[in-house]
Design an enzyme around this catalytic site. Structure first.
Site, mmCIF file in Angstrom:
data_model
loop_
_atom_site.group_PDB
_atom_site.id
_atom_site.type_symbol
_atom_site.label_atom_id
_atom_site.label_comp_id
_atom_site.label_asym_id
_atom_site.label_seq_id
_atom_site.Cartn_x
_atom_site.Cartn_y
_atom_site.Cartn_z
ATOM 1 C CG ASP A 162 -2.063 7.435 0.682
ATOM 2 O OD1 ASP A 162 -0.946 7.787 0.340
ATOM 3 O OD2 ASP A 162 -3.104 7.481 0.229
ATOM 4 C CG ASP B 297 -1.675 1.115 1.311
ATOM 5 O OD1 ASP B 297 -2.452 1.587 0.424
ATOM 6 O OD2 ASP B 297 -1.869 1.657 2.410
#
Length: 174
Positions: free
Chosen positions: A9, A7
């Site tokens: 963020d 991922d």
């Protein structure tokens, strides 16, 4: 070669840290980390400013100027040689972030090919052997090994193997 999904963020980029720093400079008010538990760090800001914080997340340029998570650049460079590595971000939730995120990734992770960058809406379409993410909603449908990357909003989650930082990730994967 095993596929590793990472991922963006709160895993390699720090939007929460950037927002808290901006907010503190603008308003001089503290955030409440306990209210972030349960999935959204926006809830940690005073209620009267949560819409404004959300609007800032939606604004053009916000995701372009984010700090990089410590050690992520070096560790991902090593992982890139050992895994089929993909950066996957549910970026369409924040439409103005698409260009910002691509430019940010090119600047900070220049060794990644455009083919390794996936900006999508729902991560249920993603498959791989391992996934590192800070949100349970993205991990719960993933069929491979799931790792929860520690963030203020997920400190109360206990049902996933946790990675607290990129040195820990290096110890697991390298």
């Amino acid at each position: 070669m095993e596929r590793l999904i990472i991922d963006m963020d709160e895993v390699i980029a720090d939007p929460m840290g950037a927002m808290i720093e901006w907010y503190s400079n603008q308003y001089g008010l503290a955030v409440n980390y306990e209210k972030m538990l349960g999935g959204s760090w926006v809830k940690g800001f005073p209620e009267q400013h949560q819409v404004m914080v959300h609007d800032r997340l939606m604004s053009e340029g916000f995701f372009r100027r984010l700090p990089v998570m410590e050690d992520s650049v070096e560790v991902l460079k090593e992982l890139n040689g050992k895994f089929e590595l993909f950066i996957v971000s549910a970026a369409t939730e924040f439409p103005n972030s698409l260009k910002d995120k691509l430019e940010w990734l090119k600047e900070h992770f220049p060794y990644l090919s455009w083919k390794q960058l996936v900006l999508c809406g729902d991560k249920r379409v993603i498959c791989g052997d391992h996934m590192i993410d800070d949100h349970v909603k993205n991990l719960k449908h993933f069929k491979g090994k799931k790792y929860l990357f520690t963030s203020a909003h997920n400190l109360d989650i206990t049902e996933y193997e946790r990675i607290n930082n990129w040195k820990e990730a290096a110890a697991i994967f390298l």
